[in-house]
Scaffold this motif. Structure first.
Motif, PDB file in Angstrom:
ATOM      1  N   PRO A  61       0.828  -1.215   0.000  1.00 11.96           N
ATOM      2  CA  PRO A  61       0.000   0.000   0.000  1.00 11.96           C
ATOM      3  C   PRO A  61       0.859   1.260   0.000  1.00 11.96           C
ATOM      4  CG  PRO A  61      -0.857  -1.596   1.573  1.00 11.96           C
ATOM      5  CD  PRO A  61       0.443  -2.132   1.087  1.00 11.96           C
ATOM      6  N   GLN A  62       0.273   2.342  -0.457  1.00  9.89           N
ATOM      7  CA  GLN A  62       1.023   3.585  -0.615  1.00  9.89           C
ATOM      8  C   GLN A  62       1.486   4.152   0.722  1.00  9.89           C
ATOM      9  OE1 GLN A  62       1.745   4.665  -3.713  1.00  9.89           O
ATOM     10  NE2 GLN A  62       3.106   6.207  -2.797  1.00  9.89           N
ATOM     11  N   GLY A  63       0.692   3.962   1.784  1.00  8.56           N
ATOM     12  CA  GLY A  63       1.043   4.519   3.083  1.00  8.56           C
ATOM     13  C   GLY A  63       2.422   4.106   3.574  1.00  8.56           C
ATOM     14  N   PRO A  64       2.712   2.802   3.695  1.00 10.77           N
ATOM     15  CA  PRO A  64       4.046   2.389   4.122  1.00 10.77           C
ATOM     16  C   PRO A  64       5.158   2.882   3.206  1.00 10.77           C
ATOM     17  CG  PRO A  64       2.507   0.561   4.314  1.00 10.77           C
ATOM     18  CD  PRO A  64       1.779   1.659   3.604  1.00 10.77           C
ATOM     19  N   ARG A  65       4.899   2.884   1.899  1.00  9.57           N
ATOM     20  CA  ARG A  65       5.940   3.346   0.973  1.00  9.57           C
ATOM     21  C   ARG A  65       6.247   4.826   1.184  1.00  9.57           C
ATOM     22  NH1 ARG A  65       4.577   1.723  -5.029  1.00  9.57           N
ATOM     23  NH2 ARG A  65       2.404   1.807  -4.335  1.00  9.57           N
ATOM     24  N   ASP A  66       5.202   5.620   1.420  1.00 10.76           N
ATOM     25  CA  ASP A  66       5.414   7.055   1.660  1.00 10.76           C
ATOM     26  C   ASP A  66       6.205   7.293   2.946  1.00 10.76           C
ATOM     27  OD1 ASP A  66       4.059   7.675  -0.640  1.00 10.76           O
ATOM     28  OD2 ASP A  66       2.172   8.189   0.351  1.00 10.76           O
ATOM     29  N   ARG A  67       5.886   6.525   3.994  1.00 17.32           N
ATOM     30  CA  ARG A  67       6.597   6.705   5.269  1.00 17.32           C
ATOM     31  C   ARG A  67       8.063   6.319   5.128  1.00 17.32           C
ATOM     32  NH1 ARG A  67       2.209   8.227   5.524  1.00 17.32           N
ATOM     33  NH2 ARG A  67       3.443   9.951   4.643  1.00 17.32           N
ATOM     34  N   VAL A  68       8.367   5.266   4.366  1.00 14.35           N
ATOM     35  CA  VAL A  68       9.758   4.868   4.150  1.00 14.35           C
ATOM     36  C   VAL A  68      10.488   5.928   3.332  1.00 14.35           C
ATOM     37  CG1 VAL A  68      11.262   3.155   3.071  1.00 14.35           C
ATOM     38  CG2 VAL A  68       9.272   2.412   4.377  1.00 14.35           C
ATOM     39  N   ARG A  69       9.830   6.477   2.330  1.00 15.77           N
ATOM     40  CA  ARG A  69      10.439   7.559   1.542  1.00 15.77           C
ATOM     41  C   ARG A  69      10.766   8.755   2.430  1.00 15.77           C
ATOM     42  NH1 ARG A  69       6.074  10.452  -1.401  1.00 15.77           N
ATOM     43  NH2 ARG A  69       5.918  11.214   0.755  1.00 15.77           N
ATOM     44  N   ASP A  70       9.826   9.147   3.303  1.00 22.94           N
ATOM     45  CA  ASP A  70      10.060  10.276   4.201  1.00 22.94           C
ATOM     46  C   ASP A  70      11.261  10.011   5.105  1.00 22.94           C
ATOM     47  OD1 ASP A  70       7.803  11.368   3.075  1.00 22.94           O
ATOM     48  OD2 ASP A  70       6.484  10.892   4.770  1.00 22.94           O
ATOM     49  N   LEU A  71      11.337   8.793   5.631  1.00 23.07           N
ATOM     50  CA  LEU A  71      12.454   8.447   6.506  1.00 23.07           C
ATOM     51  C   LEU A  71      13.776   8.518   5.756  1.00 23.07           C
ATOM     52  CD1 LEU A  71      13.718   7.369   9.107  1.00 23.07           C
ATOM     53  CD2 LEU A  71      13.114   5.052   8.355  1.00 23.07           C
TER      54      LEU A  71
ATOM     55  N   CYS B 192      15.822  13.363  16.575  1.00 21.27           N
ATOM     56  CA  CYS B 192      14.400  13.261  16.949  1.00 21.27           C
ATOM     57  C   CYS B 192      13.551  12.949  15.725  1.00 21.27           C
ATOM     58  CB  CYS B 192      13.925  14.560  17.601  1.00 21.27           C
ATOM     59  SG  CYS B 192      14.721  14.965  19.172  1.00 21.27           S
ATOM     60  N   LEU B 193      13.833  13.638  14.616  1.00 21.87           N
ATOM     61  CA  LEU B 193      13.066  13.411  13.395  1.00 21.87           C
ATOM     62  C   LEU B 193      13.292  11.998  12.856  1.00 21.87           C
ATOM     63  CD1 LEU B 193      13.481  16.781  11.446  1.00 21.87           C
ATOM     64  CD2 LEU B 193      11.664  16.085  13.023  1.00 21.87           C
ATOM     65  N   VAL B 194      14.526  11.510  12.953  1.00 23.84           N
ATOM     66  CA  VAL B 194      14.816  10.149  12.485  1.00 23.84           C
ATOM     67  C   VAL B 194      13.997   9.145  13.278  1.00 23.84           C
ATOM     68  CG1 VAL B 194      16.574   8.337  12.406  1.00 23.84           C
ATOM     69  CG2 VAL B 194      17.115  10.620  11.554  1.00 23.84           C
ATOM     70  N   TRP B 195      14.000   9.277  14.600  1.00 25.61           N
ATOM     71  CA  TRP B 195      13.275   8.322  15.430  1.00 25.61           C
ATOM     72  C   TRP B 195      11.768   8.391  15.174  1.00 25.61           C
ATOM     73  CZ3 TRP B 195      13.477   3.898  17.247  1.00 25.61           C
ATOM     74  CH2 TRP B 195      12.697   3.446  18.306  1.00 25.61           C
ATOM     75  N   ILE B 196      11.236   9.582  15.012  1.00 27.41           N
ATOM     76  CA  ILE B 196       9.813   9.724  14.684  1.00 27.41           C
ATOM     77  C   ILE B 196       9.532   9.092  13.326  1.00 27.41           C
ATOM     78  CG2 ILE B 196       7.983  11.383  14.121  1.00 27.41           C
ATOM     79  CD1 ILE B 196       9.233  13.259  16.207  1.00 27.41           C
ATOM     80  N   GLY B 197      10.454   9.286  12.373  1.00 30.93           N
ATOM     81  CA  GLY B 197      10.282   8.685  11.054  1.00 30.93           C
ATOM     82  C   GLY B 197      10.277   7.171  11.123  1.00 30.93           C
TER      83      GLY B 197
ATOM     84  N   GLY C 232      19.503  13.971   5.038  1.00 31.78           N
ATOM     85  CA  GLY C 232      19.829  15.254   5.658  1.00 31.78           C
ATOM     86  C   GLY C 232      20.633  15.080   6.940  1.00 31.78           C
ATOM     87  N   GLN C 233      20.230  14.116   7.759  1.00 32.34           N
ATOM     88  CA  GLN C 233      20.933  13.856   9.006  1.00 32.34           C
ATOM     89  C   GLN C 233      22.358  13.359   8.759  1.00 32.34           C
ATOM     90  OE1 GLN C 233      20.464  14.703  11.897  1.00 32.34           O
ATOM     91  NE2 GLN C 233      20.634  13.124  13.462  1.00 32.34           N
ATOM     92  N   GLY C 234      22.520  12.555   7.716  1.00 28.16           N
ATOM     93  CA  GLY C 234      23.853  12.061   7.395  1.00 28.16           C
ATOM     94  C   GLY C 234      24.789  13.180   6.970  1.00 28.16           C
ATOM     95  N   VAL C 235      24.300  14.097   6.153  1.00 31.68           N
ATOM     96  CA  VAL C 235      25.123  15.234   5.721  1.00 31.68           C
ATOM     97  C   VAL C 235      25.568  16.046   6.935  1.00 31.68           C
ATOM     98  CG1 VAL C 235      25.087  17.418   4.466  1.00 31.68           C
ATOM     99  CG2 VAL C 235      24.108  15.374   3.420  1.00 31.68           C
ATOM    100  N   ILE C 236      24.626  16.337   7.826  1.00 34.15           N
ATOM    101  CA  ILE C 236      24.964  17.113   9.028  1.00 34.15           C
ATOM    102  C   ILE C 236      25.973  16.348   9.881  1.00 34.15           C
ATOM    103  CG2 ILE C 236      24.050  18.060  11.188  1.00 34.15           C
ATOM    104  CD1 ILE C 236      21.406  18.516   9.729  1.00 34.15           C
ATOM    105  N   GLY C 237      25.760  15.037  10.036  1.00 34.46           N
ATOM    106  CA  GLY C 237      26.643  14.242  10.872  1.00 34.46           C
ATOM    107  C   GLY C 237      28.076  14.244  10.385  1.00 34.46           C
ATOM    108  N   TYR C 238      28.272  14.051   9.079  1.00 35.92           N
ATOM    109  CA  TYR C 238      29.641  14.005   8.562  1.00 35.92           C
ATOM    110  C   TYR C 238      30.296  15.385   8.577  1.00 35.92           C
ATOM    111  CZ  TYR C 238      29.837   9.138   7.175  1.00 35.92           C
ATOM    112  OH  TYR C 238      29.902   7.772   7.204  1.00 35.92           O
TER     113      TYR C 238
END
Length: 340
Positions: A258-268, A300-305, A274-280
């Motif tokens: 279903p589209q819902g899980p795919r959208d959530r994985v894309r968002d994550l 926080c955003l990663v964990w929520i994702g 973005g988090q990886g760029v900041i981290g490095y």
């Protein structure tokens, strides 16, 4: 103008005896109000983490050197203290804003019709986590920012975000039995993603406890490990999370999920990039304050994702007064996909 009904002595007694029931008997919030209240609690749970990080990064962790008072004999900062005390005291005051947001979520959930005990319990769970973390925050100050207590303080804040995110999701679905939207293999892959994400967060707290931002300009105990070595381990966990997310997106697409899980994985996946760029960047620039703060917000955003991916794998139908689903699962959403 809206007229305010007069309260009788009986009403006053009822309000004092059980204020939540008293409000619920006289107010029915719109479902959108309940969702917004839950979202407000989630937002504030993230804000308190970010402001707590600002306290540490500005060296203001002992700006108020005692607890629950700011200084001996004063609840608020005195003129004899530096700007660090104002920063630390502001963060303490934001705890009251967080309590108000959680209280609003509890009241809205308790007043919703029909009454949903599961939502109210999630609200109260947030309240007790906030109270526990406030006490732990005081202990952090009293033990001079011991890094292990600081790590526990952050992990308990992560638990608050977890419960708040679950409550926000639950406001948008019914109380029927959860029905999986994907197969067992997909669910196992997502649980692996959750487990590695937890290891990623835990490693991040060790990096914090060993790194160059102790939280105060004075002598503060640090975790006796190489922060750069732990940071590299943290990066390994991050790459595993990214790889699992990437594989999960292709797998869901391949089984026509279903589209819902795919959208959530894309968002994550986008959040992780973005988090990886900041981290490095922060690693190779020796942890500048601003980037470390952004990285905490990103965590926080990663964990929520990750939680949103997990919660998107099932649906829950509305339940009628007779305790039956409001409609057949065969007519709700897309069929379950993936290997069984």
């Amino acid at each position: 103008m809206v007229s305010v009904p007069k309260l009788t002595p009986t009403d006053v007694v009822a309000a004092l005896r059980n204020p939540l029931a008293f409000i619920a008997d006289r107010w029915t919030p719109d479902p959108r109000t309940v969702r917004r209240a839950a979202l407000a609690a989630l937002v504030m749970s993230v804000v308190i983490v970010v402001t707590g990080g600002a306290v540490r990064l500005t060296g203001s962790g002992l700006g108020c050197p005692t607890w629950p008072e700011c200084t001996d004999g004063s609840l608020t900062p005195t003129t004899a203290l530096s700007y660090h005390s104002a920063i630390e005291f502001t963060n303490r005051m934001l705890t009251y804003v967080l309590c108000a947001a959680v209280g609003w979520a509890i009241i809205a959930a308790r007043s919703e019709k029909p009454y949903r005990r599961s939502l109210t319990r999630l609200g109260w769970a947030q309240f007790w986590i906030v109270m526990s973390n406030a006490i732990l925050g005081g202990i952090v100050v009293l033990v001079g920012l011991n890094p292990y207590t600081v790590a526990a303080h952050f992990l308990l804040a992560t638990a608050l975000i977890t419960v708040a995110a679950v409550m926000w999701q639950r406001t948008r679905e019914g109380d029927g039995e959860p029905r999986p939207l994907v197969g067992k293999a997909v669910r196992q892959l997502v649980w692996a993603l959750v487990a590695v994400s937890l290891l990623l967060i835990a490693a991040g707290t060790v990096v914090t406890g060993a790194g160059p931002h102790p939280g105060d300009s004075g002598e503060v105990e640090r975790i006796d490990v190489s922060w750069s070595g732990v940071a590299e381990l943290h990066a390994v966990f991050a790459w595993i999370v990214v790889s699992l997310t990437f594989a999960l997106w292709f797998f869901l697409k391949g089984v026509n999920a279903p589209q819902g899980p795919r959208d959530r994985v894309r968002d994550l996946f986008l959040i992780l990039l973005g988090q990886g760029v900041i981290g490095y960047v922060q690693y190779f620039t020796h942890l500048p304050t601003v980037l470390v703060g952004l990285h905490m917000f990103g965590s926080c955003l990663v964990w929520i994702g990750v939680l949103r991916v997990l919660l998107s794998l099932r649906e829950r139908a509305e339940v009628t007064a007779a305790g039956l689903p409001a409609q057949s699962y065969d007519t709700v959403g897309a069929p379950a996909a993936g290997p069984r």
